[in-house]
Scaffold this motif. Sequence first.
Motif, PDB file in Angstrom:
ATOM      1  N   ARG A 269      80.504  48.736 -80.159  1.00 38.69           N
ATOM      2  CA  ARG A 269      81.049  49.951 -80.768  1.00 38.69           C
ATOM      3  C   ARG A 269      81.649  49.669 -82.148  1.00 38.69           C
ATOM      4  O   ARG A 269      81.697  50.564 -83.002  1.00 38.69           O
ATOM      5  N   ASP A 300      77.404  49.792 -73.514  1.00 40.81           N
ATOM      6  CA  ASP A 300      78.364  49.708 -74.615  1.00 40.81           C
ATOM      7  C   ASP A 300      79.274  48.499 -74.401  1.00 40.81           C
ATOM      8  O   ASP A 300      79.722  48.237 -73.278  1.00 40.81           O
ATOM      9  N   SER A 302      82.384  45.774 -76.487  1.00 35.38           N
ATOM     10  CA  SER A 302      83.375  45.678 -77.558  1.00 35.38           C
ATOM     11  C   SER A 302      83.430  44.249 -78.088  1.00 35.38           C
ATOM     12  O   SER A 302      83.479  43.291 -77.315  1.00 35.38           O
TER      13      SER A 302
END
Length: 495
Positions: A269, A300, A302
């Motif tokens: 992200r 997704d 991080s």
Amino acid sequence: MTDLTKLTLAQARDGLRAKDFTAPELTEAYLAAIDAADALNAFVHKTPEIARRQAGFAQTRLDMGMSPDLCGIPMGIKDLFCTTGVPSQAASRILDGFRPPYDSTVTELLHKQGAVMLGKLNMDEFAMGSSNETSTYGNAVNPWRRQDDATPLTPGGSSGGSAAAVAANLCAAATGTDTGGSIRQPAAFTGIVGIKPTYGRVSRWGIIAFASSLDQAGPMTKDVRDAAILLRAMSGHDSKDSTSADLPVPDFEAMLTGDIRGKVIGIPREYRMDGMPEEIEALWHRGAEMLRAAGAEIRDISLPHTKYALPAYYVIAPAEASSNLARYDGVRFGRRARLAQGDGITEMYEKTRAEGFGPEVQRRIMVGTYVLSAGFYDAYYNRARRVRALIKRDFDQVFADGIDAILTPATPSAAFGLGEMANADPVQMYLNDVFTVTVNLAGLPGISVPAGLDARGLPLGLQLIGRPWEEGDLLNVAHSLERAAGFVAKPDRWW
């Protein structure tokens, strides 16, 4: 006979083995193409005599049934690689006239495989740049043009000559180096494939150093299969390089099954940045959907320290450059400035470096010397090293959580015009590396695959980042993405 220069490396290999044409015929086709493409300024030291001699020897091997993958394959060599008796200047005036009496480990491996060296390729001076505009040879030019616009475009940097030569069919493949994106960014700008392997997979010995903890050599090719073939030939342990990994080299080509069912692809992200062009965002989304359709799971993820990557990189890389480039002083080899009566050794150093290094190299040496100086070492260099460790930890964590590869854009834009950033803040140029520098800081393998065209007909690339030492899996995912994207566009010939 078809235009031999349009063949991929794999097609040329198979054609040579099948005796559809000979190594000298293939080499002559490329030599003619190079002589007709001076407008691209990709080849800066042509070596036709060497190429013809090597092609003849390769044909003898082929006739005897001895045909390693690269036997008879004409290639271009980035000017950063030392080559016996051939100018190896790193595109810098300070190495004017330097003809090393030895080969880099990579070029030695290629010669043993029977590869044919067509010449040395243009690049940014000492690999410092993202547009090939810092070269003592002048700009390399992208063979692509915007629709209805004759503005010459950058092929990217620092491996701009390599990218332009492969995209324009001036060589079957080329070597490049990648310190912060210098293989992947020009590959994306020219619609070819470029892979930076895991740090330590390919020997750095005999490659003129920029930033020793970040530099890594790799292939620049017409497609993913060619990248797999060339990477295998370039890889291997080298006792002359203390950072070279003593690990077996897989048959990367044999691992290209195209089957990625069950693979987990991460979408970070933090790479969704403010001001990202819609075309880049749309391509990224389309790439994820292609991989999903091929059977991969899209997840997704991080990478929280990504925002610190560029500042950390532009502390660490100049610091290492200031140390590495201290050896160029006019004493032992390369350029020496003309001295006035009464000048001593200090004046010789100062005048030689002032004449020999270009503005970008001087800028990075000064930055590097500053961050390593007393009082600033802890504030800048040591802090950047700690940030680097955090960035690597981010990747280690997502891979430990089951991610097999990470998909990102390769560049924040398509190729821009030569000179368009000449008066810009240097930081604007450095932002071209925003998606690529994390891979070097973490020592990971990364590959750029052409995946589409922008609204003005220029190629755009997607980047895949893999687990350390798992280039085979990374190449297989890239192969699947390449097949799904179906990118077959070529630049219209204008040169």
